[in-house]
Design an enzyme around this catalytic site. Structure first.
Site, PDB file in Angstrom:
ATOM      1  N   ARG A  53       0.940  -0.985  -0.158  1.00 44.31           N
ATOM      2  CA  ARG A  53       0.077   0.031  -0.028  1.00 44.31           C
ATOM      3  C   ARG A  53       0.927   1.240   0.079  1.00 44.31           C
ATOM      4  O   ARG A  53       2.050   1.174   0.150  1.00 44.31           O
ATOM      5  CB  ARG A  53      -0.979   0.008   1.286  1.00 44.31           C
ATOM      6  CG  ARG A  53      -0.883  -0.912   2.438  1.00 44.31           C
ATOM      7  CD  ARG A  53       0.332  -0.434   3.343  1.00 44.31           C
ATOM      8  NE  ARG A  53       0.202   1.320   3.537  1.00 44.31           N
ATOM      9  CZ  ARG A  53       1.265   1.731   3.623  1.00 44.31           C
ATOM     10  NH1 ARG A  53       2.481   1.266   3.700  1.00 44.31           N
ATOM     11  NH2 ARG A  53       1.347   3.155   4.086  1.00 44.31           N
ATOM     12  N   GLY A  54       0.199   2.319  -0.022  1.00 44.33           N
ATOM     13  CA  GLY A  54       1.100   3.569  -0.007  1.00 44.33           C
ATOM     14  C   GLY A  54       1.167   3.880  -1.672  1.00 44.33           C
ATOM     15  O   GLY A  54       1.492   3.095  -2.240  1.00 44.33           O
ATOM     16  N   ALA A  55       0.758   4.962  -1.970  1.00 45.41           N
ATOM     17  CA  ALA A  55       0.570   5.538  -3.367  1.00 45.41           C
ATOM     18  C   ALA A  55       1.800   5.290  -4.402  1.00 45.41           C
ATOM     19  O   ALA A  55       1.423   4.364  -5.191  1.00 45.41           O
ATOM     20  CB  ALA A  55       0.255   7.023  -3.567  1.00 45.41           C
ATOM     21  N   ARG A  90      -7.755  -0.131  -6.847  1.00 49.11           N
ATOM     22  CA  ARG A  90      -7.764   0.817  -5.622  1.00 49.11           C
ATOM     23  C   ARG A  90      -8.016   2.088  -6.346  1.00 49.11           C
ATOM     24  O   ARG A  90      -7.537   2.550  -7.224  1.00 49.11           O
ATOM     25  CB  ARG A  90      -6.605   1.192  -4.984  1.00 49.11           C
ATOM     26  CG  ARG A  90      -5.872  -0.151  -4.127  1.00 49.11           C
ATOM     27  CD  ARG A  90      -6.574  -0.508  -3.084  1.00 49.11           C
ATOM     28  NE  ARG A  90      -6.838   0.729  -1.866  1.00 49.11           N
ATOM     29  CZ  ARG A  90      -5.840   0.970  -1.067  1.00 49.11           C
ATOM     30  NH1 ARG A  90      -4.723   0.537  -1.025  1.00 49.11           N
ATOM     31  NH2 ARG A  90      -6.307   2.119  -0.424  1.00 49.11           N
ATOM     32  N   GLN A 202      -2.042   1.203  10.069  1.00 52.07           N
ATOM     33  CA  GLN A 202      -0.840   1.676   9.371  1.00 52.07           C
ATOM     34  C   GLN A 202       0.013   2.294   9.886  1.00 52.07           C
ATOM     35  O   GLN A 202       1.361   2.140  10.053  1.00 52.07           O
ATOM     36  CB  GLN A 202      -0.990   2.255   7.874  1.00 52.07           C
ATOM     37  CG  GLN A 202      -1.844   1.329   7.013  1.00 52.07           C
ATOM     38  CD  GLN A 202      -3.426   1.630   7.068  1.00 52.07           C
ATOM     39  OE1 GLN A 202      -3.619   2.252   8.007  1.00 52.07           O
ATOM     40  NE2 GLN A 202      -3.707   1.516   5.646  1.00 52.07           N
ATOM     41  N   ASP A 243      -2.434  10.554  -1.471  1.00 53.47           N
ATOM     42  CA  ASP A 243      -2.856   9.704  -2.682  1.00 53.47           C
ATOM     43  C   ASP A 243      -3.039  10.365  -3.735  1.00 53.47           C
ATOM     44  O   ASP A 243      -2.990   9.535  -4.813  1.00 53.47           O
ATOM     45  CB  ASP A 243      -3.826   8.471  -2.018  1.00 53.47           C
ATOM     46  CG  ASP A 243      -3.273   7.476  -0.970  1.00 53.47           C
ATOM     47  OD1 ASP A 243      -3.342   7.958   0.068  1.00 53.47           O
ATOM     48  OD2 ASP A 243      -2.924   6.686  -1.023  1.00 53.47           O
ATOM     49  N   ASN A 253      -5.994  11.947   1.243  1.00 55.82           N
ATOM     50  CA  ASN A 253      -5.032  11.322   2.104  1.00 55.82           C
ATOM     51  C   ASN A 253      -5.965  10.428   2.953  1.00 55.82           C
ATOM     52  O   ASN A 253      -7.139  10.423   3.126  1.00 55.82           O
ATOM     53  CB  ASN A 253      -3.961  11.985   2.899  1.00 55.82           C
ATOM     54  CG  ASN A 253      -2.762  11.124   3.475  1.00 55.82           C
ATOM     55  OD1 ASN A 253      -2.290  10.292   2.645  1.00 55.82           O
ATOM     56  ND2 ASN A 253      -2.678  11.359   4.910  1.00 55.82           N
ATOM     57  N   LYS A 254      -5.278   9.392   3.556  1.00 60.90           N
ATOM     58  CA  LYS A 254      -5.952   8.287   4.595  1.00 60.90           C
ATOM     59  C   LYS A 254      -6.959   9.093   5.369  1.00 60.90           C
ATOM     60  O   LYS A 254      -6.541  10.131   5.902  1.00 60.90           O
ATOM     61  CB  LYS A 254      -4.718   7.839   5.307  1.00 60.90           C
ATOM     62  CG  LYS A 254      -5.369   6.658   6.308  1.00 60.90           C
ATOM     63  CD  LYS A 254      -6.045   5.676   5.622  1.00 60.90           C
ATOM     64  CE  LYS A 254      -5.072   4.936   4.628  1.00 60.90           C
ATOM     65  NZ  LYS A 254      -6.078   3.998   3.718  1.00 60.90           N
TER      66      LYS A 254
END
Lengths: 372, 372
Positions: A53-55, A90, A202, A243, A253-254
């Site tokens: 995960r993570g852009a 995603r 996370q 993201d 973002n998250k």
């Protein structure tokens, strides 16, 4: 990053020259496991199930997913299916779309027999570029931290971060965490408040693991805590990843990032967003209205995994079995709440003018679309 | 509240006329267990270990703790020790201090042989009064919900709440949840967004349990989610309880409340605080500066309990073993972010003038202290 003496990237081609090894981030922080991807379906699984995960890392994994598809079948039908499959994993991260476009361009017009090699070369360049981008973000962010630390005078610089925008979210170094590592390494005293970042935690698992492995002082807090800390002068600066960033400077973002940005504004705490240029969506303007927000399954809210008393990872239920749950994965922080963007090209204001000052090559595209 | 056909209060004197039965809220939502308290030490344990929680119920439990101490020894030394022991259990809730003062006054100047009976009578009155207070808060809040629902026109009224301010936090009915129950019972369609409320998840366990038992539509969300919902018009009103309210209208409540108040203000969503008058600290003014915020053990952040795959409640570890954690239990929402107070005497502005309009008997006390 170095783990137990060995230098790792989060993604790399295996010794067979074809398979792709990634760190299975679902097993962290309690176990360090490598997952080997040999098909495009496995690459898609790794993205959608958040093995990675993570852009930036999502983009890199998707790029290698295209390689794996072409390895099996280098024809256009196979390429199209791969782009579609990976593109649907995603919805929020714009790097995913960007990486797939780059890969498509790199191979579509080549003779069939050249496609596989070209794809692996292009994917490797995406990864190498990402490492350089992270390092640049780190250097630009480090300058800001140095200034804030000097202005503070004594004591460590208290930095709050949300989710994980460290080396586990990229190929190496990270975005929001890159300047933290550099500051720590260069003797600027730092202490990081790590939001646990429910529902998938996370922060508590990945960011705490990364910082601990590197020896950076940190404390895990629940996501509810940051406002209180800021009210009491216990946070000097916030820094997060993104993201997707709109051309107007809105930041997806998250989930929960927006709440911290509000608290930072209310307490005069600088709030920075670290971003590789690949997360900028030059077509989007109003983030709240335009960025699709992924809704994930209720199970992620209703259950949580952790290390049980017997030393094995176990999933436990947190809510009454009959209670429904909703699970939105991202939120949008409006540009007005962002102190600045830390990009691989330098620091700018969170606005169209700010972004264009660093990325003037986009000026004509953006203006053509009639964006004021 | 009714549970499986039987009407319960959260605290009541047992059939032996001396012991005190409370619901062990640590076992919810998976198991409904009664804990019997027979000593003041057990009462103190029940408060500090959060067998019981919620400002009004903490006060009621402390009151019965005094009874249990006097039952064993009705002399002043015993009374003083009980007041000290119980007073040290939780630092933030002002009801605790209030209930202990009330009990002290009720028994200190009585002949020794009358103290026990007087204590039980006074504790019972604290409980009965609390039920009436909750009902009054419910009726005043219901009027607000009716108006908001009428203005909205169609669809359920979407209400966001944080932590648990329901009947489990009081003797019966609740504070913030009382108007929700009344609205639901009277046919005002409601749907409640339940913040899970880390670290102890009182929302996901207690509020979701309460609402489910009563049949009120609800969805559990992570604490990070509310800002996104408000940005997208999915929250019509927020309502929370409070552990301590200053004379100037600042509100200490469960950590994270401040973040939701900021989001409500940023999106034009009304933010109400439901409060029994016993939570008002007429001596305090600036909540951020003056209200002591309890710091609890890191373990509550680093571990979480839930129902394991084998049907037993198990505690799992969430963070790397070497990562420290910080655990502040409350934060302060400044009066400027609060739309109004819903008290047992009616609704008022979150300000000294607002509070004095409903509680004029405090005017001289407050003015004497030179508070403008």
């Amino acid at each position: 990053m170095r783990i137990a003496g060995e230098w790792y990237r989060t993604i790399r081609v295996a010794d067979d020259g074809r398979s792709v090894d990634v760190i299975d981030q679902r097993a962290l922080p309690f176990s360090f496991e490598i997952m080997r991807l040999t098909t495009v379906e496995q690459a898609a699984f790794a993205i959608s199930e958040m093995v990675v995960r993570g852009a930036p890392l999502i983009g890199a994994t998707a790029a290698y997913g295209v390689c794996l598809a072409l390895l099996k079948n280098p024809m256009h039908g196979s390429l199209d299916r791969a782009l579609e499959l990976l593109g649907a994993t995603r919805p929020t991260a714009v790097n995913l779309r960007w990486a797939l476009e780059v890969m498509d361009e790199a191979v579509r017009y080549l003779p069939v027999e050249e496609r596989v090699a070209a794809a692996y070369q292009r994917a490797a360049r995406i990864c190498d570029d990402d490492v350089e981008i992270s390092k640049s973000i780190g250097r630009h962010g480090l300058a800001i931290f140095r200034e804030l630390a000097a202005a503070k005078g004594s004591g460590p610089l208290n930095i709050l971060t949300h989710c994980n925008a460290g080396w586990l979210a990229t190929v190496d170094w990270g975005t929001a965490l890159a300047p933290i590592y550099m500051a720590h390494d260069e003797g600027v005293g730092v202490h990081v408040w790590v939001d646990e970042t429910r529902p998938r935690n996370q922060g508590a698992s990945l960011t705490a693991y990364e910082l601990g492995a590197h020896g950076v002082p940190h404390s895990v807090i629940v996501d509810n805590c940051g406002g209180h800390l800021m009210q009491h002068g216990m946070v000097d600066v916030c820094i997060v990843g993104t993201d997707r960033t709109t051309a107007a400077g809105d930041v997806a973002n998250k989930i929960g990032t927006y709440l911290k940005a509000l608290a930072a504004r209310d307490n005069g705490v600088p709030f920075y967003v670290a971003l590789p240029q690949t997360t900028i969506d030059w077509q989007a303007r109003d983030g709240v209205a335009e960025i699709p927000i992924e809704e994930r399954e209720a199970r992620e809210v209703r259950f949580i995994s952790g290390l049980g008393p017997d030393g094995r990872v176990v999933e436990v239920e947190l809510t009454p079995p009959s209670s429904p749950a909703a699970n939105y994965a991202f939120d949008v922080t409006p540009a007005r709440l962002v102190t600045g963007f830390i990009t691989d090209r330098g620091v700018c204001e969170a606005s169209l003018d700010g972004l264009l000052s660093l990325f003037p090559e986009w000026e004509s595209d953006v203006r053509e679309e009639g964006f004021e």
